[in-house]
Scaffold this active site. Structure first.
Site, PDB file in Angstrom:
ATOM      1  CE  LYS A 190      -2.272  -1.801   3.529  1.00  0.00           C
ATOM      2  NZ  LYS A 190      -1.901  -3.222   3.388  1.00  0.00           N
ATOM      3  CB  ILE A 191       3.345   2.630   2.423  1.00  0.00           C
ATOM      4  CG1 ILE A 191       2.300   2.676   3.538  1.00  0.00           C
ATOM      5  CG2 ILE A 191       4.277   3.828   2.501  1.00  0.00           C
ATOM      6  CD1 ILE A 191       2.850   2.485   4.947  1.00  0.00           C
TER       7      ILE A 191
ATOM      8  CG  ASP B  58       6.624  -6.732  -3.157  1.00  0.00           C
ATOM      9  OD1 ASP B  58       6.303  -7.923  -2.997  1.00  0.00           O
ATOM     10  OD2 ASP B  58       6.148  -5.806  -2.472  1.00  0.00           O
TER      11      ASP B  58
ATOM     12  CB  CYS C  67       9.552  -4.764   2.779  1.00  0.00           C
ATOM     13  SG  CYS C  67      11.180  -4.564   3.465  1.00  0.00           S
TER      14      CYS C  67
ATOM     15  CB  THR D 226       8.888   5.804   6.150  1.00  0.00           C
ATOM     16  OG1 THR D 226       8.575   5.086   4.954  1.00  0.00           O
ATOM     17  CG2 THR D 226       9.489   7.145   5.807  1.00  0.00           C
TER      18      THR D 226
ATOM     19  NE  ARG E  78       6.828  -1.434  12.812  1.00  0.00           N
ATOM     20  CZ  ARG E  78       5.879  -0.563  12.453  1.00  0.00           C
ATOM     21  NH1 ARG E  78       6.207   0.547  11.819  1.00  0.00           N
ATOM     22  NH2 ARG E  78       4.615  -0.795  12.745  1.00  0.00           N
TER      23      ARG E  78
ATOM     24  CG  ASP F 186       9.024   8.428  10.550  1.00  0.00           C
ATOM     25  OD1 ASP F 186       9.163   9.440  11.276  1.00  0.00           O
ATOM     26  OD2 ASP F 186       7.962   7.781  10.484  1.00  0.00           O
TER      27      ASP F 186
ATOM     28  CD  GLU G 185      10.658   3.230  16.439  1.00  0.00           C
ATOM     29  OE1 GLU G 185      11.195   3.501  15.358  1.00  0.00           O
ATOM     30  OE2 GLU G 185       9.423   3.229  16.618  1.00  0.00           O
TER      31      GLU G 185
ATOM     32  CG  HIS H 216       7.302   5.451  14.349  1.00  0.00           C
ATOM     33  ND1 HIS H 216       7.754   4.197  14.647  1.00  0.00           N
ATOM     34  CD2 HIS H 216       6.281   5.252  13.475  1.00  0.00           C
ATOM     35  CE1 HIS H 216       7.047   3.295  13.994  1.00  0.00           C
ATOM     36  NE2 HIS H 216       6.145   3.921  13.270  1.00  0.00           N
TER      37      HIS H 216
HETATM   38  P1  NAD Z   1       1.803  -3.800   2.883  1.00  0.00           P
HETATM   39  O1  NAD Z   1       1.602  -5.114   3.569  1.00  0.00           O
HETATM   40  O2  NAD Z   1       0.663  -3.221   2.092  1.00  0.00           O
HETATM   41  O3  NAD Z   1       3.054  -3.934   1.879  1.00  0.00           O
HETATM   42  C1  NAD Z   1       4.270  -4.524   2.211  1.00  0.00           C
HETATM   43  C2  NAD Z   1       4.900  -5.048   0.924  1.00  0.00           C
HETATM   44  O4  NAD Z   1       6.211  -5.521   1.230  1.00  0.00           O
HETATM   45  C3  NAD Z   1       4.141  -6.219   0.295  1.00  0.00           C
HETATM   46  O5  NAD Z   1       3.903  -5.958  -1.080  1.00  0.00           O
HETATM   47  C4  NAD Z   1       5.090  -7.413   0.468  1.00  0.00           C
HETATM   48  O6  NAD Z   1       4.999  -8.361  -0.590  1.00  0.00           O
HETATM   49  C5  NAD Z   1       6.430  -6.705   0.479  1.00  0.00           C
HETATM   50  N1  NAD Z   1       7.525  -7.481   1.062  1.00  0.00           N
HETATM   51  C6  NAD Z   1       7.481  -8.382   2.091  1.00  0.00           C
HETATM   52  N2  NAD Z   1       8.728  -8.862   2.311  1.00  0.00           N
HETATM   53  C7  NAD Z   1       9.548  -8.244   1.423  1.00  0.00           C
HETATM   54  C8  NAD Z   1      10.938  -8.322   1.155  1.00  0.00           C
HETATM   55  N3  NAD Z   1      11.752  -9.154   1.848  1.00  0.00           N
HETATM   56  N4  NAD Z   1      11.444  -7.539   0.185  1.00  0.00           N
HETATM   57  C9  NAD Z   1      10.645  -6.715  -0.543  1.00  0.00           C
HETATM   58  N5  NAD Z   1       9.320  -6.607  -0.336  1.00  0.00           N
HETATM   59  C10 NAD Z   1       8.789  -7.370   0.628  1.00  0.00           C
HETATM   60  O7  NAD Z   1       2.307  -2.813   3.992  1.00  0.00           O
HETATM   61  P2  NAD Z   1       2.204  -1.198   3.987  1.00  0.00           P
HETATM   62  O8  NAD Z   1       0.897  -0.781   4.533  1.00  0.00           O
HETATM   63  O9  NAD Z   1       2.657  -0.692   2.669  1.00  0.00           O
HETATM   64  O10 NAD Z   1       3.278  -0.847   5.117  1.00  0.00           O
HETATM   65  C11 NAD Z   1       4.652  -1.131   4.950  1.00  0.00           C
HETATM   66  C12 NAD Z   1       5.353  -0.957   6.281  1.00  0.00           C
HETATM   67  O11 NAD Z   1       5.341   0.433   6.646  1.00  0.00           O
HETATM   68  C13 NAD Z   1       4.654  -1.646   7.461  1.00  0.00           C
HETATM   69  O12 NAD Z   1       5.077  -2.981   7.584  1.00  0.00           O
HETATM   70  C14 NAD Z   1       5.055  -0.835   8.646  1.00  0.00           C
HETATM   71  O13 NAD Z   1       6.186  -1.441   9.250  1.00  0.00           O
HETATM   72  C15 NAD Z   1       5.481   0.519   8.051  1.00  0.00           C
HETATM   73  N6  NAD Z   1       4.654   1.643   8.530  1.00  0.00           N
HETATM   74  C16 NAD Z   1       5.283   2.731   9.046  1.00  0.00           C
HETATM   75  C17 NAD Z   1       4.546   3.828   9.487  1.00  0.00           C
HETATM   76  C18 NAD Z   1       5.198   5.080  10.034  1.00  0.00           C
HETATM   77  O14 NAD Z   1       4.531   5.860  10.723  1.00  0.00           O
HETATM   78  N7  NAD Z   1       6.457   5.323   9.752  1.00  0.00           N
HETATM   79  C19 NAD Z   1       3.146   3.784   9.415  1.00  0.00           C
HETATM   80  C20 NAD Z   1       2.544   2.654   8.854  1.00  0.00           C
HETATM   81  C21 NAD Z   1       3.295   1.589   8.418  1.00  0.00           C
END
Ligand code: NAD
Length: 330
Positions: free
Chosen positions: A152-153, A172, A203, A230, A232, A256, A261, A293
Site C-alpha cells: 500500500k505505502i 517485491d 517492506c 519509514t 521499521r 523515521d 527507538e 516515527h
Molecule cells: P503492505 O503489507 O501493504 O506492503 C508490504 C509489501 O512488502 C508487500 O507488497 C510485500 O509483498 C512486500 N515485502 C514483504 N517482504 C519483502 C521483502 N523481503 N522484500 C521486498 N518486499 C517485501 O504494507 P504497507 O501498509 O505498505 O506498510 C509497509 C510498512 O510500513 C509496514 O510494515 C510498517 O512497518 C510501516 N509503517 C510505518 C509507518 C510510520 O509511521 N512510519 C506507518 C505505517 C506503516
C-alpha cells in the site's frame, strides 16, 4: 467493552474520544511491558501501539488478567508473538491501512529536506544568515529511485516518484500489475541496490527482512546513495549504516524509524542524558535526518485509526467476523 489503552498521548485520547461508539477507554501513558501489564487487570481488552511489548510472557499475563482481545492501533504487528496469542486464544486486531498516503508523503518529505536542506536554510535565515554556501542539492528529476516493498505505502510512493519524473525500479516478491503498467520496472534486490540513486524501504519487518540493509548491501550500492526508511528500524543494521556514512558510501540517510527507538521515540528527552550512543552518532552527521516515527501522523490517519480500532473492538464484542484480525500463518 472496557479497554486499557497503553502508550497513549493526548492526540490518541482526543481522536478516540471524538469517534467513540460505546467503548469505555482508560488511557495510560505507560508502555506495555512485564512491569506495567498489571494495569490491564479488570479490562476486557487492551489497545497497544508500535513499541508496546506483546511477547509470550506479557500475553500470558494479559490473559491471566482477563484480557480477551488486543486492538493494535497500527498496521505492523512485528511486536506481537502471534504463536503465543494463538495458543492462548487471544484475538489480535490491527489497522491495516489508515493513510498509506501519509507515510508515502513523509518519505518524500525526508528526500526533499535532505536534498535541498530546507531545515538548515530555515535556521540560517532566522539567524540573519542569507548565504547559500553548502546548501546546494541535486535535481530529483531523472534520478533512479529503488522501492523495496510495493504494497500500500510503497505503491503510492512509487507512483509519486514517477510523477516527479524519476526512473522507478522496485523489488517485491509479489509484483503489482498496476505499477508495471505505470512504467515501474521490477528488478532483483541486488540490481535495485546497484542502480538506485535513492532507495526507500517499504517492506514489513520479519525475520527475513531483519537487517536487510547491512554491510553487504551497502557494498552493492552506488557511492553517495540516499537511503530512506519509514518502515521499521531493524530493516537497517544501524552499526553498518554508521560505517557507510563514515566512508561516504551512504551520502544521505533519512529515517523515521530506528532500531532502538523504543527507549527514545514519542518522549521529550531534551533535558535527559541520552544513553544510546548510536543515535547520538547518527544525529552528529550533517547528512542524516531523523524524525521520531511521525510518518503516520496526519489528522486523516488519526481519525481512521480511531474509527477502525473502535470498529475492531465492537466487532469482537458482537462476535462479528472482521478482516482486520491478525491470524497466525502456518
Ligand atoms: P503492505 O503489507 O501493504 O506492503 C508490504 C509489501 O512488502 C508487500 O507488497 C510485500 O509483498 C512486500 N515485502 C514483504 N517482504 C519483502 C521483502 N523481503 N522484500 C521486498 N518486499 C517485501 O504494507 P504497507 O501498509 O505498505 O506498510 C509497509 C510498512 O510500513 C509496514 O510494515 C510498517 O512497518 C510501516 N509503517 C510505518 C509507518 C510510520 O509511521 N512510519 C506507518 C505505517 C506503516
Amino acid at each position: 467493552m472496557k479497554i486499557a489503552v497503553f502508550s497513549s498521548k493526548s492526540y490518541d485520547k482526543e481522536s478516540f474520544e471524538s469517534h467513540n461508539n460505546g467503548v469505555q477507554f482508560k488511557f495510560y501513558e505507560a508502555n506495555l511491558n512485564l512491569d506495567t501489564v498489571k494495569l490491564a487487570a479488570g479490562f476486557d481488552g487492551i489497545c497497544a501501539f508500535v513499541n508496546d511489548h506483546l511477547d509470550a510472557d506479557v500475553l500470558e499475563k494479559l490473559v491471566a488478567n482477563g484480557i480477551k482481545m488486543v486492538a493494535l492501533r497500527c498496521a505492523g504487528f512485528n511486536n506481537v508473538d502471534l504463536a503465543a496469542a494463538d495458543r492462548l486464544g487471544l484475538k489480535i486486531y490491527r489497522v491495516p491501512a489508515y493513510s498509506p498516503q501519509a507515510v508515502a508523503e513523509h518519505a518524500l518529505a525526508l528526500i526533499l529536506t535532505l536534498n535541498r536542506k530546507t531545515h538548515k536554510a530555515f535556521n540560517r535565515v532566522r539567524e540573519g544568515n542569507f548565504s547559500l554556501e553548502r546548501l546546494s542539492g541535486f535535481d530529483i528529476y531523472n534520478k533512479t529511485v529503488g522501492v523495496v516493498g510495493t504494497g500500500k505505502i510503497g505503491g503510492i510512493f512509487a507512483k509519486m516518484m514517477k510523477g516527479i519524473g524519476c526512473e522507478v525500479i522496485a523489488y517485491d516478491a509479489y509484483p503489482n500489475d498496476e505499477l508495471k503498467k505505470a512504467g515501474i520496472e521490477y528488478v532483483s534486490f541486488e540490481k535495485l541496490l546497484n542502480k538506485s540513486d535513492i532507495i526507500s524501504l517499504h517492506c514489513p519487518l520479519t525475520p527475513e527482512t531483519n537487517h536487510l540493509i547491512n554491510a553487504k548491501s551497502f557494498a552493492q550500492m552506488n557511492d553517495g546513495v540516499m537511503l530512506i526508511n519509514t518502515s521499521r528500524g531493524a530493516l537497517i543494521d544501524t552499526k553498518d549504516a554508521i560505517e557507510a556514512l563514515k566512508s561516504g558510501r551512504l551520502g544521505y540517510l533519512g529515517i523515521d524509524v530506528y532500531e532502538q527507538e523504543e527507549q527514545l521515540f514519542f518522549r521529550d528527552l531534551s533535558e535527559s542524558i541520552i544513553a544510546d550512543d548510536m543515535i547520538t552518532r547518527l544525529i552528529s552527521f550533517p547528512n542524516v535526518l531523523i524524525t521520531a516515527h511521525q510518518g503516520f501522523f496526519t489528522n486523516e490517519a488519526l481519525s481512521q485509526i480511531a474509527v477502525t480500532t473502535i470498529k475492531n473492538i465492537n466487532d469482537f464484542a458482537a462476535g462479528v467476523e472482521n478482516n482486520n484480525e491478525v491470524v497466525l500463518q502456518n
